[in-house]
Design a protein around this motif. Sequence first.
Motif, PDB file in Angstrom:
ATOM      1  N   LYS A  53       0.839  -1.199   0.000  1.00 18.15           N
ATOM      2  CA  LYS A  53       0.000   0.000   0.000  1.00 18.15           C
ATOM      3  C   LYS A  53       0.871   1.246   0.000  1.00 18.15           C
ATOM      4  N   CYS A  54       0.425   2.241  -0.736  1.00 14.40           N
ATOM      5  CA  CYS A  54       1.124   3.523  -0.761  1.00 14.40           C
ATOM      6  C   CYS A  54       1.085   4.137   0.638  1.00 14.40           C
ATOM      7  N   PRO A  55       2.243   4.544   1.170  1.00 12.95           N
ATOM      8  CA  PRO A  55       2.260   5.112   2.521  1.00 12.95           C
ATOM      9  C   PRO A  55       1.626   6.505   2.611  1.00 12.95           C
ATOM     10  N   PHE A  56       1.341   7.108   1.477  1.00 17.74           N
ATOM     11  CA  PHE A  56       0.757   8.445   1.473  1.00 17.74           C
ATOM     12  C   PHE A  56      -0.746   8.416   1.239  1.00 17.74           C
ATOM     13  N   SER A  57      -1.181   7.619   0.254  1.00 15.62           N
ATOM     14  CA  SER A  57      -2.600   7.597  -0.096  1.00 15.62           C
ATOM     15  C   SER A  57      -3.338   6.386   0.460  1.00 15.62           C
ATOM     16  N   GLY A  58      -2.605   5.305   0.726  1.00 17.34           N
ATOM     17  CA  GLY A  58      -3.262   4.066   1.137  1.00 17.34           C
ATOM     18  C   GLY A  58      -3.749   3.231  -0.034  1.00 17.34           C
ATOM     19  N   TYR A  59      -3.600   3.755  -1.264  1.00 16.15           N
ATOM     20  CA  TYR A  59      -4.012   2.992  -2.432  1.00 16.15           C
ATOM     21  C   TYR A  59      -3.105   1.769  -2.607  1.00 16.15           C
ATOM     22  N   PRO A  60      -3.646   0.693  -3.151  1.00 15.94           N
ATOM     23  CA  PRO A  60      -2.801  -0.482  -3.376  1.00 15.94           C
ATOM     24  C   PRO A  60      -1.847  -0.262  -4.543  1.00 15.94           C
ATOM     25  N   ASP A  61      -0.670  -0.819  -4.414  1.00 12.91           N
ATOM     26  CA  ASP A  61       0.318  -0.831  -5.489  1.00 12.91           C
ATOM     27  C   ASP A  61       0.542  -2.283  -5.888  1.00 12.91           C
ATOM     28  N   PHE A  62       0.701  -2.516  -7.173  1.00 13.55           N
ATOM     29  CA  PHE A  62       0.883  -3.863  -7.711  1.00 13.55           C
ATOM     30  C   PHE A  62       2.182  -3.900  -8.499  1.00 13.55           C
ATOM     31  N   ALA A  63       2.912  -4.994  -8.358  1.00 17.23           N
ATOM     32  CA  ALA A  63       4.193  -5.096  -9.054  1.00 17.23           C
ATOM     33  C   ALA A  63       4.530  -6.545  -9.346  1.00 17.23           C
ATOM     34  N   THR A  64       5.460  -6.710 -10.256  1.00 14.34           N
ATOM     35  CA  THR A  64       6.136  -7.985 -10.448  1.00 14.34           C
ATOM     36  C   THR A  64       7.544  -7.794  -9.906  1.00 14.34           C
ATOM     37  N   ILE A  65       7.947  -8.702  -9.038  1.00 14.12           N
ATOM     38  CA  ILE A  65       9.294  -8.670  -8.464  1.00 14.12           C
ATOM     39  C   ILE A  65      10.115  -9.745  -9.163  1.00 14.12           C
ATOM     40  N   TYR A  66      11.263  -9.350  -9.677  1.00 10.49           N
ATOM     41  CA  TYR A  66      12.195 -10.279 -10.325  1.00 10.49           C
ATOM     42  C   TYR A  66      13.439 -10.383  -9.448  1.00 10.49           C
ATOM     43  N   ILE A  67      13.795 -11.593  -9.086  1.00 10.88           N
ATOM     44  CA  ILE A  67      14.998 -11.831  -8.278  1.00 10.88           C
ATOM     45  C   ILE A  67      15.887 -12.808  -9.029  1.00 10.88           C
ATOM     46  N   THR A  68      17.158 -12.471  -9.132  1.00 12.37           N
ATOM     47  CA  THR A  68      18.172 -13.392  -9.652  1.00 12.37           C
ATOM     48  C   THR A  68      19.310 -13.393  -8.647  1.00 12.37           C
ATOM     49  N   TYR A  69      19.686 -14.606  -8.203  1.00 13.30           N
ATOM     50  CA  TYR A  69      20.808 -14.656  -7.267  1.00 13.30           C
ATOM     51  C   TYR A  69      21.696 -15.856  -7.552  1.00 13.30           C
ATOM     52  N   THR A  70      22.954 -15.705  -7.165  1.00  9.74           N
ATOM     53  CA  THR A  70      23.936 -16.776  -7.255  1.00  9.74           C
ATOM     54  C   THR A  70      24.166 -17.269  -5.837  1.00  9.74           C
ATOM     55  N   PRO A  71      23.698 -18.488  -5.519  1.00 10.25           N
ATOM     56  CA  PRO A  71      23.832 -18.976  -4.142  1.00 10.25           C
ATOM     57  C   PRO A  71      25.284 -19.124  -3.715  1.00 10.25           C
ATOM     58  N   ASN A  72      25.491 -18.953  -2.425  1.00 11.03           N
ATOM     59  CA  ASN A  72      26.771 -19.212  -1.801  1.00 11.03           C
ATOM     60  C   ASN A  72      26.626 -20.568  -1.104  1.00 11.03           C
ATOM     61  N   GLU A  73      26.417 -20.567   0.200  1.00 12.07           N
ATOM     62  CA  GLU A  73      26.252 -21.815   0.947  1.00 12.07           C
ATOM     63  C   GLU A  73      24.793 -22.201   1.130  1.00 12.07           C
ATOM     64  N   LYS A  74      23.864 -21.236   0.911  1.00  9.71           N
ATOM     65  CA  LYS A  74      22.443 -21.484   1.176  1.00  9.71           C
ATOM     66  C   LYS A  74      21.577 -21.114  -0.018  1.00  9.71           C
ATOM     67  N   VAL A  75      20.437 -21.784  -0.094  1.00  8.25           N
ATOM     68  CA  VAL A  75      19.407 -21.499  -1.085  1.00  8.25           C
ATOM     69  C   VAL A  75      18.124 -21.204  -0.305  1.00  8.25           C
ATOM     70  N   VAL A  76      17.315 -20.271  -0.782  1.00  8.77           N
ATOM     71  CA  VAL A  76      16.073 -19.926  -0.103  1.00  8.77           C
ATOM     72  C   VAL A  76      14.934 -20.776  -0.659  1.00  8.77           C
ATOM     73  N   GLU A  77      14.140 -21.325   0.253  1.00  7.49           N
ATOM     74  CA  GLU A  77      13.021 -22.199  -0.100  1.00  7.49           C
ATOM     75  C   GLU A  77      11.907 -21.370  -0.745  1.00  7.49           C
ATOM     76  N   LEU A  78      11.330 -21.877  -1.839  1.00  9.75           N
ATOM     77  CA  LEU A  78      10.373 -21.095  -2.640  1.00  9.75           C
ATOM     78  C   LEU A  78       9.058 -20.787  -1.925  1.00  9.75           C
ATOM     79  N   LYS A  79       8.506 -21.743  -1.190  1.00  8.46           N
ATOM     80  CA  LYS A  79       7.252 -21.460  -0.485  1.00  8.46           C
ATOM     81  C   LYS A  79       7.473 -20.357   0.547  1.00  8.46           C
ATOM     82  N   ALA A  80       8.635 -20.361   1.183  1.00  8.87           N
ATOM     83  CA  ALA A  80       8.956 -19.318   2.158  1.00  8.87           C
ATOM     84  C   ALA A  80       9.007 -17.950   1.484  1.00  8.87           C
ATOM     85  N   ILE A  81       9.559 -17.901   0.270  1.00  4.78           N
ATOM     86  CA  ILE A  81       9.603 -16.635  -0.479  1.00  4.78           C
ATOM     87  C   ILE A  81       8.182 -16.164  -0.782  1.00  4.78           C
ATOM     88  N   LYS A  82       7.343 -17.082  -1.218  1.00  8.13           N
ATOM     89  CA  LYS A  82       5.950 -16.735  -1.540  1.00  8.13           C
ATOM     90  C   LYS A  82       5.245 -16.134  -0.321  1.00  8.13           C
TER      91      LYS A  82
END
Length: 135
Positions: free
Chosen positions: A49-78
């Motif tokens: 939500k917009c912190p000024f108007s309260g209107y909803p904001d919608f987006a697509t988030i794109y993440i690309t990462y190169t793992p080191n020792e750990k990988v993040v579980e997908l359901k947890a990300i969701k």
Amino acid sequence: MTDIPFPTTTESVKYGERAIEENELITFPNPRPGRPYDVNITLPEFTCKCPFSGYPDFATIYITYTPNEKVVELKAIKLYINGYRDRYISHEESVNQIMDDFLAVADPLKFKIKGDFQPRGNVHMTVEIDYEKPV
């Protein structure tokens, strides 16, 4: 076969809401440490939500990462991403906060995030950040 009762408006917290509230970014060991590879994640239903108007904001988030020792579980990300739906937060801060939280739990070698926000008021905005772990 058992019917699942349809939830009523008098029920307090639904199981999905509870899962979102209790979420945390969960990791597991990288199955191929020492081999650089990219993980690409697209989250097309991000809302906040917009912190000024309260209107909803919608987006697509794109993440690309190169793992080191750990990988993040997908359901947890969701569940983590769904936790933003009722937060009053700017586009810039939401993308930066997602990155900070991801880096804190996964410590990736590289991380790139892009928030592609739907136009509102004839304005389209993207927020992009590239990070590379110092050597």
